[in-house]
Write an enzyme that holds these catalytic residues in place. Structure first.
Site, mmCIF file in Angstrom:
data_model
loop_
_atom_site.group_PDB
_atom_site.id
_atom_site.type_symbol
_atom_site.label_atom_id
_atom_site.label_comp_id
_atom_site.label_asym_id
_atom_site.label_seq_id
_atom_site.Cartn_x
_atom_site.Cartn_y
_atom_site.Cartn_z
ATOM 1 N N PRO A 1 6.547 -15.588 -0.684
ATOM 2 C CA PRO A 1 6.173 -14.512 -1.590
ATOM 3 C C PRO A 1 4.737 -14.037 -1.346
ATOM 4 O O PRO A 1 3.865 -14.843 -1.019
ATOM 5 C CB PRO A 1 6.286 -15.164 -2.973
ATOM 6 C CG PRO A 1 6.133 -16.624 -2.735
ATOM 7 C CD PRO A 1 6.643 -16.899 -1.347
ATOM 8 N N CYS B 1 -10.988 13.517 1.072
ATOM 9 C CA CYS B 1 -10.712 14.912 1.413
ATOM 10 C C CYS B 1 -9.263 15.053 1.836
ATOM 11 O O CYS B 1 -8.959 15.220 3.029
ATOM 12 C CB CYS B 1 -11.629 15.361 2.529
ATOM 13 S SG CYS B 1 -13.278 15.539 1.914
HETATM 14 N N1 LLP Z 1 7.489 -12.381 4.770
HETATM 15 C C1 LLP Z 1 7.546 -11.397 5.682
HETATM 16 C C2 LLP Z 1 8.032 -11.695 7.022
HETATM 17 C C3 LLP Z 1 7.133 -10.116 5.330
HETATM 18 O O1 LLP Z 1 7.211 -9.147 6.235
HETATM 19 C C4 LLP Z 1 6.655 -9.862 4.031
HETATM 20 C C5 LLP Z 1 6.205 -8.528 3.655
HETATM 21 C C6 LLP Z 1 6.594 -10.912 3.121
HETATM 22 C C7 LLP Z 1 7.028 -12.173 3.525
HETATM 23 C C8 LLP Z 1 6.076 -10.761 1.712
HETATM 24 O O2 LLP Z 1 6.820 -9.879 0.965
HETATM 25 P P1 LLP Z 1 6.480 -9.694 -0.596
HETATM 26 O O3 LLP Z 1 6.781 -11.003 -1.286
HETATM 27 O O4 LLP Z 1 5.044 -9.345 -0.692
HETATM 28 O O5 LLP Z 1 7.365 -8.610 -1.019
HETATM 29 N N2 LLP Z 1 2.695 -2.685 2.362
HETATM 30 C C9 LLP Z 1 3.916 -2.654 1.576
HETATM 31 C C10 LLP Z 1 4.612 -3.965 1.602
HETATM 32 C C11 LLP Z 1 4.946 -4.418 2.993
HETATM 33 C C12 LLP Z 1 5.586 -5.764 2.999
HETATM 34 C C13 LLP Z 1 5.593 -6.287 4.381
HETATM 35 N N3 LLP Z 1 6.175 -7.570 4.496
HETATM 36 C C14 LLP Z 1 3.575 -2.253 0.152
HETATM 37 O O6 LLP Z 1 2.419 -1.981 -0.132
HETATM 38 O O7 LLP Z 1 4.467 -2.158 -0.696
#
Ligand code: LLP
Length: 478
Positions: free
Chosen positions: A328, A398
Site C-alpha cells: 500500500p 502559467c
Molecule cells: N505497487 C506497485 C507496483 C505500484 O505500481 C503502486 C502504485 C503501488 C504498489 C501503490 O499503489 P497505492 O497503494 O498507492 O494505490 N500517481 C498516481 C498513482 C500511481 C500509482 C502507481 N503505482 C496518482 O497520483 O493517483
C-alpha cells in the site's frame, strides 16, 4: 450561488468539523479527509499533531506540506495488525514509497516494521540512507537501468522482475551469461520475484490502472511458463515468488479477491517447475477519501478480503501458505498530510465564477491537472466561519488548467487567509516539479505539539544548482 447549493455547502462544512472534533485515532485513516489528530483550537484555527497550522505557516513559510506522524503510524499498524489477525501465515507490509519517498517517511514506516517498495535507484538510495534493511526492500520498475540493477544486487534487495530483457540481464549479472558491463559484487543468488499482468479490471483512472492485459507492466500470463522454465535453469537466480499490482485508488474489494485466486494458481504452476513457493505480493491499490462522497473500504476490510482469498485458494490448490506481501502507498500516507497555501487575490467573472488564487498549485500537487482529481479544502485560520461561497481555487502557474479545486465551498476569503487542502500525502510531493521555476515547498512532521522539518523549502539557489552556463555565454548582455 443558489440557496440550495449554500445549504449543501453548509452541510459539507459541518461534516468536516464534526469529523475533526471526534476522537478518530481508532478509525481507518484512509476513510478520513483530515489527519486523525486534526482538531479546532480556541482561536478557531486548525490544529494538526498538536500544532496550530497558522503558526506552522508563520514559522516554516507557505506553501507547506504538514505530515501527521500519528496518522501515518496508525495506518502502518492497522495494516500490520490486520494481516496478523486475518492471514494464517507470515506477512510483510511494504510501503509503496512512490507515494512519498524521503528519508523521514522511510524511517517512520521502517520503524513500524514495514518494508519498502522502491521503483528506482533514487528511491533505493533514499531508503538505504534512511537505514532501511535491504532484506526489506523490493525493487520494481519496467525499465530498470543496468546501474539500478547493479545497486540493487550489491545492496542485497529483492528485485521484482518485470520483463524478459530484465530477466536476461539479471541472469548475465548473476554470472551465467556474458555482459559488457562491469559485474557487481554478489556472493548470494539474486532474490527475484516475477511481476505478472493478471488481466483483472478495476474501476479507476486509466493512467493508474496496471493489471489489465494491455499494460506496459509485467509478464503476460502467456509468457509465464517460459519464464518459469528459464528461471529454473539459473542457479544464481533465487526465485522467491510472484507479484502483481492491479491499480490504484480502488474502492471495490472484488478485484483484489480475484487477484488472490489468480496468483495462487500461478504460484502452484511455478512449483511444477521446481520453483519454491515462498512469497506472494498482492500489490497495493486501496483507495482513500478525497471528498465526502468517497467511501473506500477500511484497511482492515481490505486486508481481510486479501488474506481470506489467498488462504482459501492455497487450501483449494493444496499448496503451503506463502509469505504474503502487500504494497500500500496511498492508503498509508494519503490522509496523513495536508497542504497549507496562502490566499492571494480573487477574480470574479459575473455569472460565471470566482477564482481565488493560492501561492502553489500544479507544481506541488499535479494530480488535479493530471487525473482531474478532486480535493476539498478548509480555511485554517477561520475554521468555524460559515461556508458562504463556492469558488475555484486557482494555482499560480502559467497554465489555465492549473486549478487546485474546481468548486470549493468556503467562507468568504481574504488575501492572507490560509487554505488547507486535505489528503495530499500521496503522490503530491513525490510528483512535484519546479514548473515555472517555483521552488518546492517545505514539509514538516508534526507530533504532540512538535514540528520538525523533513524537507527543506527549495531556494532560488537550489533552482540553478544543476544549471551550467558555458563560458562563452557568461558575458553581460550587450
Ligand atoms: N505497487 C506497485 C507496483 C505500484 O505500481 C503502486 C502504485 C503501488 C504498489 C501503490 O499503489 P497505492 O497503494 O498507492 O494505490 N500517481 C498516481 C498513482 C500511481 C500509482 C502507481 N503505482 C496518482 O497520483 O493517483
Amino acid at each position: 450561488m443558489g440557496s440550495t447549493q449554500a445549504t449543501a455547502v453548509q452541510t459539507t462544512g459541518r461534516h468536516y468539523l464534526s469529523e475533526v472534533t471526534e476522537t478518530l485515532v481508532e478509525r481507518s485513516p484512509n476513510q478520513q479527509l483530515l489527519p486523525l489528530t486534526a482538531t479546532v483550537n480556541q482561536k478557531e484555527h486548525l490544529e494538526i499533531g498538536g500544532c496550530d497550522v497558522v503558526e506552522l505557516v508563520q514559522q516554516f513559510g507557505s506553501p507547506l506540506y504538514i505530515l501527521d506522524e500519528v496518522t501515518l503510524r496508525s495506518a502502518c499498524r492497522q495494516y500490520r495488525d490486520a494481516f496478523a489477525r486475518y492471514y494464517p501465515g507470515e506477512s510483510q507490509v511494504l510501503y509503496a514509497s512512490k507515494a512519498w519517498n524521503c528519508l523521514a517517511v522511510c524511517a517512520i514506516v521502517a520503524s513500524e516494521g514495514l518494508g519498502i517498495d522502491i521503483v528506482s535507484g533514487g528511491e533505493l538510495y533514499t531508503a538505504l540512507q534512511a537505514g532501511v534493511s535491504p532484506t526489506k526492500l523490493y525493487l520494481h520498475g519496467n525499465n530498470k537501468s543496468y546501474e539500478e540493477l547493479q545497486l540493487a544486487v550489491e545492496s542485497g534487495c529483492t528485485i521484482v522482475v518485470d520483463n524478459w530483457h530484465e530477466l536476461k540481464t539479471l541472469a548475465a549479472i548473476a554470472g551465467e551469461m556474458p555482459t559488457q558491463h562491469p559485474k557487481p559484487d554478489t556472493q548470494n543468488p539474486i532474490r527475484i520475484m516475477l511481476r505478472l499482468t493478471p488481466g483483472i479490471e478495476c474501476h479507476t483512472h486509466d493512467y493508474i490502472r496496471t493489471g489489465s492485459i494491455d499494460s506496459k507492466f509485467g509478464f503476460g500470463l502467456d509468457q509465464l511458463d517460459a519464464a518459469f522454465k528459464f528461471i529454473s535453469q539459473q542457479s544464481s537466480l533465487a526465485f522467491v515468488g510472484l507479484h502483481a499490482h492491479i491499480g490504484s485508488q480502488i474502492f471495490e474489494l472484488e478485484p483484489h479477491h480475484d487477484l488472490g485466486a489468480v496468483m495462487v494458481q500461478w504460484l502452484s504452476k511455478a512449483a511444477q517447475y521446481g520453483l519454491p513457493i515462498q512469497e506472494l505480493d498482492i500489490g497495493g491499490g486501496l483507495g482513500i477519501r478525497y471528498t465526502e462522497s468517497d467511501d473506500p473500504p477500511s484497511i482492515e476490510a481490505w486486508v481481510k478480503v486479501v488474506s481470506e482469498s489467498i488462504a482459501a485458494a492455497c487450501n483449494a490448490q493444496n499448496i503451503p501458505l506463502p509469505k504474503l506481501l502487500s504494497e500500500p502507498g496511498r492508503s498509508l500516507i494519503g490522509s496523513a498530510c495536508v497542504t497549507a497555501y496562502t490566499v492571494g487575490g480573487q477574480k470574479t467573472i459575473p455569472g460565471i465564477r470566482t477564482y481565488v488564487t493560492v501561492d502553489g498549485g500544479m507544481s506541488d500537487n499535479p494530480r488535479p491537472i493530471t487525473y482531474q482529481s478532486v480535493y476539498r479544502a478548509v480555511v485554517a485560520n477561520r475554521m468555524l466561519a460559515p461556508l458562504t461561497e463556492t469558488v475555484a481555487i486557482a494555482g499560480k502557474h502559467c497554465e489555465s488548467g492549473d486549478i487546485v479545486i474546481q468548486e470549493a465551498a468556503l467562507p468568504t476569503t481574504q488575501p492572507g487567509d490560509l487554505l488547507v487542502v486535505m489528503a495530499t500525502g500521496a503522490y503530491n510531493y513525490s510528483m512535484a516539479s519546479n514548473y515555472n521555476r517555483i521552488p518546492r515547498p517545505a514539509a514538516v512532521l508534526v507530533k504532540e505539539g512538535d514540528a520538525n522539518i523533513i524537507l527543506q523549502r527549495e531556494t532560488y539557489q537550489d533552482l540553478v544548482r544543476q544549471d551550467c552556463l558555458p563560458e562563452r555565454l557568461n558575458t553581460s548582455p550587450a
